[in-house]
Design an enzyme around this catalytic site. Structure first.
Site, short mmCIF file in Angstrom:
data_model
loop_
_atom_site.label_atom_id
_atom_site.label_comp_id
_atom_site.label_asym_id
_atom_site.label_seq_id
_atom_site.Cartn_x
_atom_site.Cartn_y
_atom_site.Cartn_z
N LYS A 44 0.80 -1.23 0.00
CA LYS A 44 0.00 0.00 0.00
C LYS A 44 0.83 1.28 0.00
O LYS A 44 0.36 2.35 0.40
CB LYS A 44 -1.00 0.04 1.18
CG LYS A 44 -1.82 -1.20 1.40
CD LYS A 44 -2.33 -1.88 0.17
CE LYS A 44 -3.42 -1.19 -0.57
NZ LYS A 44 -3.81 -2.01 -1.79
N THR A 47 3.04 0.81 -4.88
CA THR A 47 3.62 -0.26 -5.72
C THR A 47 3.12 -0.18 -7.16
O THR A 47 3.90 -0.19 -8.12
CB THR A 47 3.20 -1.64 -5.16
OG1 THR A 47 3.15 -1.57 -3.75
CG2 THR A 47 4.11 -2.73 -5.64
N ASN A 48 1.78 -0.13 -7.30
CA ASN A 48 1.19 -0.16 -8.65
C ASN A 48 1.47 1.13 -9.41
O ASN A 48 1.62 1.11 -10.63
CB ASN A 48 -0.32 -0.43 -8.56
CG ASN A 48 -0.58 -1.89 -8.26
OD1 ASN A 48 -0.75 -2.69 -9.17
ND2 ASN A 48 -0.54 -2.26 -6.98
N TRP A 77 5.07 -9.84 -9.16
CA TRP A 77 5.60 -9.94 -7.79
C TRP A 77 6.46 -11.22 -7.72
O TRP A 77 5.95 -12.33 -7.96
CB TRP A 77 4.45 -10.05 -6.80
CG TRP A 77 3.88 -8.75 -6.32
CD1 TRP A 77 4.02 -8.23 -5.06
CD2 TRP A 77 3.07 -7.81 -7.03
NE1 TRP A 77 3.34 -7.03 -4.97
CE2 TRP A 77 2.77 -6.75 -6.16
CE3 TRP A 77 2.58 -7.75 -8.35
CZ2 TRP A 77 2.00 -5.64 -6.53
CZ3 TRP A 77 1.81 -6.64 -8.72
CH2 TRP A 77 1.53 -5.62 -7.82
N HIS A 99 7.43 -7.17 -2.39
CA HIS A 99 7.20 -6.58 -1.07
C HIS A 99 8.17 -7.20 -0.06
O HIS A 99 8.02 -6.99 1.15
CB HIS A 99 5.78 -6.87 -0.58
CG HIS A 99 4.69 -6.18 -1.34
ND1 HIS A 99 4.70 -4.85 -1.66
CD2 HIS A 99 3.50 -6.65 -1.81
CE1 HIS A 99 3.59 -4.54 -2.30
NE2 HIS A 99 2.84 -5.61 -2.41
N SER A 129 -5.17 2.87 3.86
CA SER A 129 -5.29 2.15 2.59
C SER A 129 -5.53 0.65 2.83
O SER A 129 -6.39 0.04 2.22
CB SER A 129 -4.02 2.39 1.77
OG SER A 129 -4.16 1.90 0.48
N SER A 218 0.56 7.80 -16.00
CA SER A 218 0.67 7.19 -14.66
C SER A 218 -0.11 8.00 -13.62
O SER A 218 -0.01 7.72 -12.42
CB SER A 218 2.15 7.07 -14.24
OG SER A 218 2.75 8.34 -14.18
N PHE A 220 -3.25 9.29 -11.38
CA PHE A 220 -4.32 8.52 -10.72
C PHE A 220 -5.52 8.36 -11.66
O PHE A 220 -6.07 7.27 -11.82
CB PHE A 220 -4.72 9.24 -9.42
CG PHE A 220 -5.70 8.47 -8.59
CD1 PHE A 220 -5.29 7.41 -7.79
CD2 PHE A 220 -7.05 8.80 -8.60
CE1 PHE A 220 -6.20 6.70 -7.01
CE2 PHE A 220 -7.97 8.10 -7.83
CZ PHE A 220 -7.53 7.05 -7.03
N MET A 223 -4.77 5.91 -14.55
CA MET A 223 -4.69 4.53 -14.07
C MET A 223 -6.07 4.01 -13.66
O MET A 223 -6.38 2.84 -13.85
CB MET A 223 -3.70 4.41 -12.91
CG MET A 223 -2.25 4.46 -13.36
SD MET A 223 -1.11 4.33 -11.97
CE MET A 223 -1.47 2.70 -11.35
N ARG A 248 -8.28 3.73 -4.84
CA ARG A 248 -9.33 4.22 -3.95
C ARG A 248 -9.39 5.74 -3.95
O ARG A 248 -10.32 6.34 -4.45
CB ARG A 248 -9.06 3.68 -2.53
CG ARG A 248 -10.13 3.88 -1.52
CD ARG A 248 -9.64 3.42 -0.16
NE ARG A 248 -8.46 4.18 0.29
CZ ARG A 248 -8.51 5.30 1.00
NH1 ARG A 248 -9.65 5.80 1.37
NH2 ARG A 248 -7.39 5.94 1.35
#
Ligand code: PPS
Length: 285
Positions: A44, A47-48, A77, A99, A129, A218, A220, A223, A248
């Protein structure tokens, strides 16, 4: 959040996603290539977002790949059970996500010229998150209260163990030329400047319009619209899309809408104790 888990060398993993074999494969067998790019984070932390930025940089700002291949295949991952199959399909330079804490990372990385980008985020926003993430991930049991989410991070019971140990472990590499660290908050504040710095670190020369394209695709909003990046492609037995969205809110400081004053003071005290030996300050402090 509770989930069926197992502990590997003291770190908590998800039974349905990881196995001792898959983690041990990374630790002991993965052959790191000198041009590999590792996207490392505590969950959280962005990463993405970093997957998207790195994919776009790799393709000189061209969004075609990001719009046609799911993020989890573009930059898989490394510690999950499917990784060895996915690894075979990666093109060089490979972008590999992880991670894993520093102590479990691929041993062969440390003998290579490969690079790591480590993205950090205000742990209070990570807690928020995670709190919402636990509602949409089918294999997680929702938190009964927000305090429980705070305790998970404080006690190191969340997935991938302690946030404090993760950051402190990886910061041992802060002066290594193969290591670049950035915060989610810096990415939000100065996305273009962050992309320029990343290109420099990766030895990638992009012109102004290519950099603009990386920043644009990239963002928000881009995406969230992109089915290959917003996780709507995930099977409904993995993510319950009726309970929320993976992308979110995408802001910093949402913790102020969730922590009470007492919870914030409690967390700050623990943060101070656990991080005092690091002697570093971050952009969220
Ligand atoms: S995971 O499950 O660990 O891989 O999650 P991760 O990708 O690390 O973190 C998810 C949070 O990152 C936010 N996000 C973004 N914020 C700003 N800009 C962009 N482009 C972006 N992409 C993802 C995402 O919304 C999650 O944060 P919250 O606070 O829950 O919105």
């Amino acid at each position: 959040m509770s989930f069926d888990h197992f502990d590997y060398k003291g770190v908590r993993f998800i039974q349905k996603v990881h196995s001792e074999k898959s983690i041990s494969y990374v630790e002991n067998e993965l052959k790191v290539l000198d041009d590999d790019i590792f996207n490392v984070t505590y969950p959280k932390s962005g990463t993405n977002w970093m997957i998207e930025i790195l994919s776009l940089i790799k393709h000189n700002g061209d969004a075609t790949i990001c719009q046609s291949i799911p993020s989890k295949e573009r930059a898989p991952w490394q510690e999950i059970v499917e990784f060895q199959e996915q690894e075979a399909n990666l093109t060089q330079p490979r972008i590999i996500t992880s991670h894993l804490p520093h102590q479990l990372f691929a041993k062969s990385f440390f003998k290579s010229k490969a690079k790591i980008i480590y993205t950090m985020r205000n742990p209070k926003d990570i807690i928020v998150s995670l709190f919402y993430f636990a509602k949409i991930v089918c294999i997680f049991k929702e938190y009964e209260s927000f305090q429980q989410a705070i305790e998970d991070i404080v006690k190191g019971n969340a997935l991938y163990g302690s946030w404090f140990d993760h950051v402190k472990g990886w910061m041992q590499m802060k002066d290594d030329s193969r290591f670049f660290f950035i915060t989610y908050e810096e990415l939000l504040k100065d996305p273009r400047g962050s992309v320029v710095k990343l290109c420099k670190f990766l030895g990638k020369q992009l012109d102004d319009s290519q950099i603009d394209s990386v920043v644009k695709h990239s963002s928000f909003s881009s995406m969230k619209e992109n089915k290959m990046s917003n996780w709507t492609h995930a099977a409904s037995d993995m993510l319950d899309h009726s309970k929320g969205t993976f992308l979110r809110k995408g802001v910093s400081g949402d913790w102020k809408n969730h922590f009470t004053v007492a919870q914030s003071e409690y967390f700050d005290k623990i943060y101070e104790e656990k991080m005092k030996d690091l002697n570093m300050s971050f952009s969220w402090e």
